[in-house]
Enzyme design. Structure first.
Site, mmCIF file in Angstrom:
data_model
loop_
_atom_site.group_PDB
_atom_site.id
_atom_site.type_symbol
_atom_site.label_atom_id
_atom_site.label_comp_id
_atom_site.label_asym_id
_atom_site.label_seq_id
_atom_site.Cartn_x
_atom_site.Cartn_y
_atom_site.Cartn_z
ATOM 1 N N LYS A 30 0.858 -1.186 0.000
ATOM 2 C CA LYS A 30 0.000 0.000 0.000
ATOM 3 C C LYS A 30 0.890 1.230 0.000
ATOM 4 O O LYS A 30 1.940 1.250 0.672
ATOM 5 C CB LYS A 30 -0.882 -0.037 1.252
ATOM 6 C CG LYS A 30 -1.946 1.042 1.330
ATOM 7 C CD LYS A 30 -2.798 0.833 2.581
ATOM 8 C CE LYS A 30 -3.920 1.849 2.689
ATOM 9 N NZ LYS A 30 -4.756 1.608 3.881
ATOM 10 N N SER A 64 -9.592 1.444 2.876
ATOM 11 C CA SER A 64 -8.739 2.241 2.014
ATOM 12 C C SER A 64 -7.661 1.436 1.278
ATOM 13 O O SER A 64 -7.082 1.949 0.334
ATOM 14 C CB SER A 64 -8.069 3.330 2.843
ATOM 15 O OG SER A 64 -7.204 2.745 3.805
ATOM 16 N N SER A 106 -9.673 -0.914 7.070
ATOM 17 C CA SER A 106 -9.094 -0.690 5.746
ATOM 18 C C SER A 106 -8.337 -1.871 5.144
ATOM 19 O O SER A 106 -7.949 -1.826 3.972
ATOM 20 C CB SER A 106 -8.166 0.525 5.781
ATOM 21 O OG SER A 106 -8.930 1.702 5.776
#
Lengths: 96, 476, 486
Positions: C79, C154, C178
């Site tokens: 990420k 996310s 997330s």
């Protein structure tokens, strides 16, 4: 608690955000609806409840007083938007 | 109307650690800009602080030296504000649960002891340094200082005059130096002071509106700034005007204070507990261990000097006012037993010259052993008192031994009777008028003749011997 | 089957047997990216050169007969909020668009030490604020199961990359769900470890007291392997727990006999998506058949957790994101009058609407006069939320629930309704508030063919138990074997 446009302007100033009129209106509306939702917390009696700011029961995390190598000046300034003679360059400071 | 002056101080002192408070960069003063920085003190995205254990130790030590209660539980908080010298846009500090509270410091005012309350002592990180460009059109930022550990000491509003504030600061500095928690060098910014000041009609119980003074770079400036501010406030009240609560800046050049920001513009720091740092829980045992490491404080040392060395109270007070000076004195006395003589030199020549040079004892190369050796040379008659002063000055400047200086400059006293006798004869022959005067009963005339001998020997003649020889020859 | 479609543990075995090379695996993944990235858009940055170089180094070591760690040579996606030395790290924000960190996050350093091949950095909601990856400043990521729906967020890029075979495994971060919510929406496995188990050093902070890095993988075995690499005490993170890390593969046991599993009644509110409800209830039944004891429990403060989270997280974020001010790094507005103007323009132009909204909310909650009413109150309610779990864990060994109230929703559907979007995390964020562990695994599909996730919540530092339950469920079902058609 009802947030006014003036509150939104004050908070935007504290957060160093520039909002146009449309954004001010939008954030006033949205923050009010979110804060209305938050009101439900007041249904709970928390007078005798201790706050949790750390979820783990950790304390006294320290390191030894030992010097390690710092970054080279070029590395420090590598991402700088503006620089001069090894310094970060910023607009003139008036206050403070 | 008579007014009472109310002053409280906020003092920041840099702690004597090798590395910064939350990262391993050096705390060394100076260095090329932005070379004592790492991702942590630069506040780069993703970094986390880890507390230096020495900071806790020194903070506790300072608080103990200031007679504070150490909090069994304290924590760090974030103080949020935007400024280019603050890389994370928050300062890690302590808000509602500081390291220590409720201390005091005793100062001497007009021969009386007065207790000044210490509200709190807390830990925090220093910010960076801003340099303003010559043209003034932009500024430059150096983050070397960022993250240097500080203690903030906040006093109660117990000080009653600008002079008292200065006395307090001098005492505080000496205590912090004694405790070896800070070197308190104002010129390097390792000791800084802000002041809150208000006035009220004599006898009134209510506090007046206070102003906060910033940017005072020496103790003298603190006193001058406060004096100016007191006068300014009095003038306002006498004209029936109101004092506005605000922050004012002392300007050294114009000797005035200027508005920085009003109460309305005051920052909203949005303090909240620092989620990246667990709380600090200090056990009694730990605190007592640190208490044991506290060195002898100035008051105790002064008492000991009076008892152990037989120094007058005044001498003992002056010498112990600075730890470095007292350490110097004590080292010297180890080598040279006559403490009063050492004290005379330290208080006279040494302090006098230091003041003239505007330097501290630890900034000159003179060692206690050199002074002791020089005093021994005097006792042996190798040099006179007058020559000694020359030698001492040279030692302070160069750090060379007294023997080297005496040898090289040929300052050795002439104590050889035969050699001096010849010079005395010559002076008698060259000054018949004075000789006549002396013999006619004007005994003071001998002074002139002694002076002539000294002149001939460039001050190196043993004065007692010169006197003795002259008398013998003139009266024979 | 192509190499890129296999799990890490399958590839690890093939590498050991000499049946393939890290270069072949990496090229297979890069080819797949070439093939489908235009549709999925999972990556912000692809480090083709770096990945191949690392793969070759691993192959060389294998050739020399060196004993390598299990994940050596396996391609992984990160990420884009984990700092990678010399490789752009943007948080999917304009304000960090060109930021190149001079250091590696602790997890990145650990992956490198273990020989993992870092393929690139994945798209996310800007600064991890969001549940759909639509808050990325750069572009939307699509859900590989239905390109018109969101991948969740996310960590939407990481979940989509793993689901679309654009990475064998990935790391995400989880502040309120997330990792787990996008894992659920993309039909993969996602685990949020106990707070303090994985170092946060180098993870760009959203809400410091809630953030935690964790694995997103194709199955539970890969999850355990990745947990073995990333967990452990880090002296650079003061909130990192100094606890022993077990070998998580020891918990890969097809056995739940005698385990007490709680089902909280508050996690099935009225109006819950019936397909989600049914899938989770069925999962409970299956576990019961396999020998677990299912116990209904109550987490009475569940209803308050969401409101509580949306005070604490924005408050911390408002402070964490204050450093993006155009002085030292990142975006600086081109045109400004003075310092204040520089700050305001830089931040207004550099941050997207959701980030600004949360900064405003958090700043307000901390501001003078409101701290006690909002922030302090929220910290106290947090205690109550945590106590709910403490009490529940006196009765049960773990808890199961839906991961997300719905399967993947349409892009654009909730963009203008922040509260509706926030509700996506209603079942995941209490876990962050309590600092405990949670895993999401596939447990069914909607009639539209969209994945549904089962959340298994465990006691602090007891990831072993939830891995065991998840593994047992996986061994007795086929949901994890289905792949989206792209």
């Amino acid at each position: 608690m009802k947030i006014t446009k003036k509150d939104v302007e004050h908070v935007a100033m504290l957060a160093r955000l520039y909002l146009d009129e449309e954004e001010k209106a939008k954030y006033t509306r949205q923050l009010n609806s979110i804060l209305d939702y938050m009101e439900k917390l007041n249904q709970l009696d928390t007078e005798k409840v201790e706050p949790t700011s750390h979820v783990l029961p950790i304390k006294n995390v320290f390191r030894k007083d030992r010097v390690e190598e710092s970054l080279a000046n070029e590395e420090v300034l590598a991402n700088a938007p503006d620089k001069e003679n090894g310094y970060f360059k910023v607009p003139k400071i008036i206050e403070d | 109307m008579d007014y009472e002056v109310i002053i409280g101080l906020e003092v920041h002192a840099e702690l004597l650690t090798d590395s910064k408070i939350f990262c391993c960069c050096t705390t060394e003063f100076g260095g090329a800009p932005n070379t004592h920085c790492c991702p942590v003190c630069l506040g780069l995205p993703g970094v986390l602080p880890v507390t230096n254990e020495k900071v806790i130790e020194l903070g506790v030590k300072a608080a103990l030296a200031l007679n504070c209660e150490i909090s069994p539980y304290s924590k760090f908080d974030r103080k949020n504000y935007f400024y280019p010298d603050l890389p994370k846009a928050y300062q890690i500090s302590q808000y509602d649960l500081p390291l220590a509270r409720n201390g005091y410091l005793e100062i001497e005012v007009d021969g009386k002891t007065k207790k000044i309350g210490i509200t709190r002592v807390h830990l925090e990180e220093d910010a960076g340094k801003l340099v303003h460009s010559e043209t003034g059109s932009y500024s430059l930022v150096d983050y070397n200082r960022t993250g240097v550990p500080l203690i903030e000491i906040v006093t109660e509003p117990d000080l009653r005059s600008p002079a008292e504030a200065k006395i307090f600061l001098e005492k505080l500095k000496s205590i912090l130096q004694y405790a070896e928690v800070s070197d308190c060098k104002m010129q390097e910014g390792s000791l800084r002071c802000d002041a809150n000041v208000s006035i009220r009609p004599m006898g009134s119980k209510e506090f007046g509106t206070k102003t906060e003074l910033k940017n005072m770079n020496s103790f003298k400036a603190v006193q001058k700034g406060l004096e100016y501010e007191v006068k300014r406030q009095k003038k306002l009240l006498e004209r029936g005007k109101k004092i506005i609560q605000e922050t004012r800046r002392w300007d050294e050049n114009s000797n005035k204070t200027y508005t920085m920001r009003s109460k309305e513009e005051a920052h909203d720091y949005r303090y909240f507990p620092e989620p990246d740092l667990p709380p600090i829980v200090l056990e009694k045992g730990y605190i007592e261990e640190i208490r044991k490491t506290l060195p002898e404080m100035p008051y105790d040392r002064k008492k000991r000097y009076i008892e152990e060395y037989g120094l007058p109270e005044y001498d003992a007070g002056v010498i112990t006012s600075s730890k470095a000076l007292a350490d110097f004195f004590e080292e010297c006395v180890k080598e040279y037993v006559d403490a009063k003589t050492v004290s005379n030199w330290v208080m006279g020549e040494l302090l006098g010259t230091l003041n003239a040079m505007d330097k501290e004892i630890d900034e000159i190369p003179l060692t206690p052993k050199h002074l002791a050796d020089m005093l021994k040379l005097m006792d042996k008659g190798t040099i006179s008192g007058k020559i000694a002063k020359k030698v001492f000055k040279e030692m302070m400047e160069t750090g060379r031994t007294p023997d080297e200086i005496v040898e090289e400059k040929g300052l050795k006293q002439i104590a050889d009777e035969g050699e001096l006798s010849k010079i005395v004869d010559k002076v008698i022959a060259d000054n018949p008028k004075s000789v006549e005067d002396y013999r006619a009963g004007k005994k003071k005339a001998i002074g002139y003749l002694v002076g002539q001998v000294m002149k001939e020997t460039r001050g190196k003649a043993n004065p007692q011997l010169v006197n003795k020889l002259l008398r013998e020859k003139l009266e024979s | 089957m192509k190499l890129c479609e296999l799990t890490a543990h399958e590839l690890k075995d093939m590498l050991r047997k000499g049946e393939t090379s890290s270069r072949e695996i990496t090229e297979s993944v890069l080819d797949r990216i070439q093939e489908v990235e235009e549709k999925v858009k999972a990556y912000v940055t692809i480090d083709r050169e770096g990945a191949l170089k690392q793969a070759d180094e691993i192959d060389e070591k294998l050739k020399q007969g060196e004993q390598l760690p299990p994940l050596a040579g396996i391609p992984i996606a990160l990420k884009d909020n984990m700092c990678t030395k010399g490789l752009k790290t943007t948080c999917s924000s304009k304000i960090l668009e060109n930021f190149v960190p001079p250091y590696d996050a602790t997890v990145v350093a650990k992956l490198k030490e273990n020989g993992a091949v870092i393929i690139g950095k994945t798209n996310m909601d800007e600064f991890a604020m969001g549940s759909s990856t639509e808050n990325s400043a750069f572009f939307n990521t699509a859900n590989p199961w239905d390109l018109t729906t969101v991948p969740g967020g996310s960590s939407g890029g990481s979940a989509a990359a793993v689901a679309a075979d654009e990475a064998v495994m990935a790391l995400g971060s989880d502040t309120g769900g997330s990792i787990r919510q996008p894992a659920a929406l993309c039909g993969v496995v996602g685990l949020k470890p106990t707070y303090g188990f994985v170092s946060r050093y180098g993870l760009i902070a959203f809400a410091s007291s809630l953030d935690q890095i964790g694995p997103i993988t194709r199955d539970v075995t890969d999850c355990a392997l990745l947990m073995n690499v990333i967990c452990g005490h880090d002296p650079r993170d003061s909130t990192s727990a100094d606890v022993k890390v077990p070998d998580f593969t020891r918990f890969l046991r097809n056995d739940v006999k005698g385990l007490r599993i709680g089902i909280p009644k508050e996690y099935f509110p009225e109006g819950i998506n019936p397909e989600v409800e049914k899938a989770v209830i069925n999962a409970g039944k299956l576990l019961e058949e396999l020998g677990a004891e299912i116990i209904e429990i109550s987490l009475p403060h569940t209803d308050y957790a969401l409101a509580d989270y949306y005070i604490i997280a924005p408050a911390e974020a408002s402070s964490n994101l204050a450093r993006y001010d155009g002085i030292q790094y990142g975006y600086r507005s081109q045109d400004y009058d003075d310092l204040i103007d520089l700050y305001k323009k830089t931040r207004s132009e550099g941050f997207g609407p959701e980030v600004k909204r949360r900064i405003m909310l958090g700043t307000y909650a901390l501001s003078s006069g409101y701290y006690d009413a909002y922030y302090l109150k929220a910290l106290k309610v947090r205690t109550l939320v945590k106590q709910d779990f403490d009490r529940a864990f006196e009765k049960v060994d773990c808890i199961i629930s839906p991961t997300s109230p719905t399967p993947a929703f349409k892009m654009g559907e909730k963009v203008d309704d922040p509260l509706a979007m926030y509700l996506s995390d209603v079942f995941t964020l209490p876990v962050n508030m309590a600092g405990i562990a949670g895993i999401s695994i596939p447990c069914g599909f909607s009639k539209e063919g969209l994945p549904i996730g089962l959340q298994v919540i465990g006691k602090p530092f007891d990831e072993g138990t939830i891995i065991q339950v998840a593994y047992t469920f996986e061994q007795n079902t086929d949901f994890h074997k289905r792949k989206p058609e792209l």
